[in-house]
Design an enzyme around this catalytic site. Structure first.
Site, PDB file in Angstrom:
ATOM      1  N   ASP A 126      -6.842  -3.340  -7.569  1.00 21.59           N
ATOM      2  CA  ASP A 126      -7.104  -3.984  -6.157  1.00 21.59           C
ATOM      3  C   ASP A 126      -7.420  -5.477  -6.469  1.00 21.59           C
ATOM      4  O   ASP A 126      -7.606  -5.909  -7.450  1.00 21.59           O
ATOM      5  CB  ASP A 126      -8.529  -3.316  -5.764  1.00 21.59           C
ATOM      6  CG  ASP A 126      -8.772  -3.675  -4.396  1.00 21.59           C
ATOM      7  OD1 ASP A 126      -8.363  -2.682  -3.414  1.00 21.59           O
ATOM      8  OD2 ASP A 126      -9.494  -4.471  -3.823  1.00 21.59           O
ATOM      9  N   ARG A 141       0.886  -1.074  -0.101  1.00 21.53           N
ATOM     10  CA  ARG A 141      -0.094   0.138  -0.070  1.00 21.53           C
ATOM     11  C   ARG A 141       0.869   1.371   0.002  1.00 21.53           C
ATOM     12  O   ARG A 141       0.474   2.267   0.627  1.00 21.53           O
ATOM     13  CB  ARG A 141      -0.930   0.007   1.208  1.00 21.53           C
ATOM     14  CG  ARG A 141      -2.098  -0.763   1.190  1.00 21.53           C
ATOM     15  CD  ARG A 141      -3.087  -0.497   0.126  1.00 21.53           C
ATOM     16  NE  ARG A 141      -4.417  -1.318   0.156  1.00 21.53           N
ATOM     17  CZ  ARG A 141      -5.389  -1.048   0.776  1.00 21.53           C
ATOM     18  NH1 ARG A 141      -5.512  -0.112   1.476  1.00 21.53           N
ATOM     19  NH2 ARG A 141      -6.481  -2.157   0.655  1.00 21.53           N
TER      20      ARG A 141
HETATM   21  O1  CP3 Z   1       0.006   0.647  -3.255  1.00 23.40           O
HETATM   22  C1  CP3 Z   1      -0.345  -0.524  -3.340  1.00 23.40           C
HETATM   23  O2  CP3 Z   1      -0.327  -1.295  -2.529  1.00 23.40           O
HETATM   24  C2  CP3 Z   1      -1.178  -0.851  -4.530  1.00 23.40           C
HETATM   25  C3  CP3 Z   1      -2.649  -1.002  -4.754  1.00 23.40           C
HETATM   26  C4  CP3 Z   1      -3.506  -1.888  -3.737  1.00 23.40           C
HETATM   27  C5  CP3 Z   1      -4.696  -1.413  -3.245  1.00 23.40           C
HETATM   28  N1  CP3 Z   1      -5.273  -2.680  -2.542  1.00 23.40           N
HETATM   29  C6  CP3 Z   1      -5.360  -0.195  -3.391  1.00 23.40           C
HETATM   30  C7  CP3 Z   1      -6.338   0.104  -2.676  1.00 23.40           C
HETATM   31  C8  CP3 Z   1      -3.339  -3.098  -3.315  1.00 23.40           C
HETATM   32  C9  CP3 Z   1      -1.935  -4.237  -3.539  1.00 23.40           C
HETATM   33  C10 CP3 Z   1      -4.428  -3.695  -3.035  1.00 23.40           C
HETATM   34  C11 CP3 Z   1      -4.787  -5.117  -2.307  1.00 23.40           C
HETATM   35  C12 CP3 Z   1      -5.887  -5.336  -1.183  1.00 23.40           C
HETATM   36  N2  CP3 Z   1      -7.136  -4.797  -1.658  1.00 23.40           N
HETATM   37  C13 CP3 Z   1      -5.995  -6.314  -0.409  1.00 23.40           C
HETATM   38  C14 CP3 Z   1      -4.690  -7.282   0.122  1.00 23.40           C
HETATM   39  C15 CP3 Z   1      -3.782  -6.567   0.838  1.00 23.40           C
HETATM   40  C16 CP3 Z   1      -4.277  -6.003   2.263  1.00 23.40           C
HETATM   41  O3  CP3 Z   1      -4.284  -4.993   2.413  1.00 23.40           O
HETATM   42  O4  CP3 Z   1      -4.399  -7.240   3.063  1.00 23.40           O
HETATM   43  C17 CP3 Z   1      -7.194  -6.473   0.058  1.00 23.40           C
HETATM   44  C18 CP3 Z   1      -7.651  -7.053   1.133  1.00 23.40           C
HETATM   45  C19 CP3 Z   1      -7.911  -5.277  -0.584  1.00 23.40           C
HETATM   46  C20 CP3 Z   1      -9.586  -5.040  -0.730  1.00 23.40           C
HETATM   47  C21 CP3 Z   1      -9.791  -3.838  -0.312  1.00 23.40           C
HETATM   48  N3  CP3 Z   1      -9.419  -2.688  -1.033  1.00 23.40           N
HETATM   49  C22 CP3 Z   1     -10.251  -3.173   1.191  1.00 23.40           C
HETATM   50  C23 CP3 Z   1     -10.546  -3.901   2.339  1.00 23.40           C
HETATM   51  C24 CP3 Z   1     -10.171  -1.802   0.971  1.00 23.40           C
HETATM   52  C25 CP3 Z   1     -10.999  -0.766   1.782  1.00 23.40           C
HETATM   53  C26 CP3 Z   1      -9.773  -0.419   2.936  1.00 23.40           C
HETATM   54  C27 CP3 Z   1      -9.103   1.040   2.670  1.00 23.40           C
HETATM   55  O5  CP3 Z   1      -7.745   1.217   2.822  1.00 23.40           O
HETATM   56  O6  CP3 Z   1      -9.939   1.815   2.352  1.00 23.40           O
HETATM   57  C28 CP3 Z   1      -9.759  -1.532  -0.450  1.00 23.40           C
HETATM   58  C29 CP3 Z   1      -9.899  -0.065  -0.999  1.00 23.40           C
HETATM   59  C30 CP3 Z   1      -8.310   0.279  -1.442  1.00 23.40           C
HETATM   60  N4  CP3 Z   1      -7.537  -0.369  -2.236  1.00 23.40           N
HETATM   61  C31 CP3 Z   1      -7.704   1.679  -1.308  1.00 23.40           C
HETATM   62  C32 CP3 Z   1      -6.371   1.689  -1.994  1.00 23.40           C
HETATM   63  C33 CP3 Z   1      -5.522   2.672  -2.047  1.00 23.40           C
HETATM   64  C34 CP3 Z   1      -8.352   2.900  -0.636  1.00 23.40           C
HETATM   65  C35 CP3 Z   1      -9.698   3.403  -1.249  1.00 23.40           C
HETATM   66  C36 CP3 Z   1      -9.536   4.884  -1.669  1.00 23.40           C
HETATM   67  O7  CP3 Z   1      -8.339   5.376  -1.846  1.00 23.40           O
HETATM   68  O8  CP3 Z   1     -10.616   5.504  -1.528  1.00 23.40           O
END
Ligand code: CP3
Length: 347
Positions: free
Chosen positions: A74, A24
């Site tokens: 994602d 992230r």
């Molecule tokens: O920089 C990076 O890591 C690249 C992008 C990336 C995102 N999600 C962007 C994202 C990666 C590799 C992920 C993986 C991901 N997504 C996982 C596995 C890794 C982990 O954290 O365990 C999971 C479980 C998800 C599912 C997911 N996507 C959730 C639970 C959420 C909400 C939580 C949050 O932080 O808001 C997301 C949204 C998400 N994916 C965001 C980002 C930057 C935030 C959304 C936003 O910017 O509005």
């Protein structure tokens, strides 16, 4: 020119200091990310607009010079591509139209994945072209069990009662879902490699909710099948597995036939990991993301402790889980300095 340090490390070369990137590393803690995000109607639209996805992938590389970039996307784009309705409710995280019974599998179709996810592959192509040569580009996917959690719960969950209920009561039908996901994920990863991803990370974020007896069948075995399936198409691509929060059961994942490295979470002791895992496989991890929020002397002490324990073997510095939104970017710069200035002791 030599291959990126990150890829050489995965292939077994040792450097005076380990490569570093952070899960992230692109996200809300960066003001430049928030600027792009506010100018985009939805999170999914950000994922599916190649120029924007490229821009936010590159932001942390410009700022911190990490050894690897991870494509901005994602794990839930896979269920989305299979035809399961997905949306991100502002401030609430992901929501999906939950699979309620085995008949709902009929709605999922693997055939439309390549076309639906074409913008992701285009973003990878453009990012690879824009990245410095010494920076590796990671593609990724969620592991089948973690995707099944979101698909059956319809989003995040506190107790995962629905997915566990299904897997325990109807293992045959749960297997069908896992099998479908294995095939779809192999397709998705192969297309990412063909677009220019240099290595792959598989996120099994929710592996740790399973009893140890169920881990093999629902987490490890499907991930190994994915690794073998991907290697059948791309024999050399390095694969990092992240089975989160499974404790000593991580021993089962020492599978160099399938994985090039294991990403370990914060709960695993660096000393134990150095002794039990690292002689067999390259490790990645495992700083507590909240240490990065704390910064200062606490961050310096803890990062150095991890380096002293794990920096002597094959190692990639990372967090135990993703960067959290309240992280001050200056602390990330501080961490990169600590890692790059670390001096291995003679122990
Ligand atoms: O920089 C990076 O890591 C690249 C992008 C990336 C995102 N999600 C962007 C994202 C990666 C590799 C992920 C993986 C991901 N997504 C996982 C596995 C890794 C982990 O954290 O365990 C999971 C479980 C998800 C599912 C997911 N996507 C959730 C639970 C959420 C909400 C939580 C949050 O932080 O808001 C997301 C949204 C998400 N994916 C965001 C980002 C930057 C935030 C959304 C936003 O910017 O509005």
């Amino acid at each position: 020119m030599n291959e990126p340090k990150f890829l050489q490390t995965l292939a077994g070369t040792r450097f005076p200091t380990p490569p570093i990137w952070l899960m992230r590393q692109a996200g809300r803690y960066l003001p430049e990310y928030r600027a792009v995000r506010t100018a985009t109607p939805s999170f999914l639209e950000l994922c599916y607009t190649p120029e924007k996805a490229v821009e936010v992938t590159l932001q942390p590389i410009r700022r911190f010079g990490f050894d690897a970039a991870i494509i901005f996307s994602d794990i839930l784009v896979v269920p989305d591509a299979l035809g399961q309705k997905l949306w991100f409710a502002e401030g609430e995280g992901p929501k999906l139209e939950a699979l309620a019974e085995p008949a709902d599998f009929a709605k999922l179709a693997r055939a439309r994945l390549p076309e639906h996810l074409a913008p992701v592959y285009e973003a990878i192509r453009l990012t690879r072209a824009a990245l410095p040569r010494q920076t590796a580009l990671l593609g990724f996917a969620g592991a089948p069990f973690t995707l099944a959690c979101y698909m059956i719960e319809g989003g995040g969950s506190r107790d995962f009662a629905k997915v566990k209920g299904w897997a325990y009561r109807h293992p045959d039908s749960f297997s069908l879902l896992i099998d479908l996901l294995v095939d779809a994920i192999v397709d998705h990863l192969a297309l990412q490699v063909e677009a220019g991803a240099d290595a792959i990370q598989l996120f099994d974020t929710w592996a740790g909710i399973l009893p140890e007896e169920q881990l093999f069948g629902w987490s490890l075995e499907p991930m190994v099948r994915i690794a073998h399936g991907l290697r059948a198409r791309h024999p050399k691509v390095p694969i990092i597995a992240f089975p989160r929060a499974i404790g000593p059961a991580t021993l089962m994942y020492r599978r160099p036939d399938a994985f090039s490295a294991l990403s370990i979470d914060t709960g695993l002791g660096a000393h134990w990991a150095a002794r039990e895992l690292q002689p067999h496989i390259c490790l990645q991890g495992n700083l507590d993301p909240l240490m990065l929020v704390a910064g200062g002397a606490a961050l310096e002490r803890e990062a150095t402790r991890i380096l002293d324990k794990l920096g002597h073997g094959p190692f990639i510095f990372n967090l135990g889980h993703g960067v959290v939104p309240q992280t001050p970017p200056e602390h990330v710069a501080q961490l990169v300095e600590i890692v790059r200035n670390w001096k291995p002791s003679n122990t």
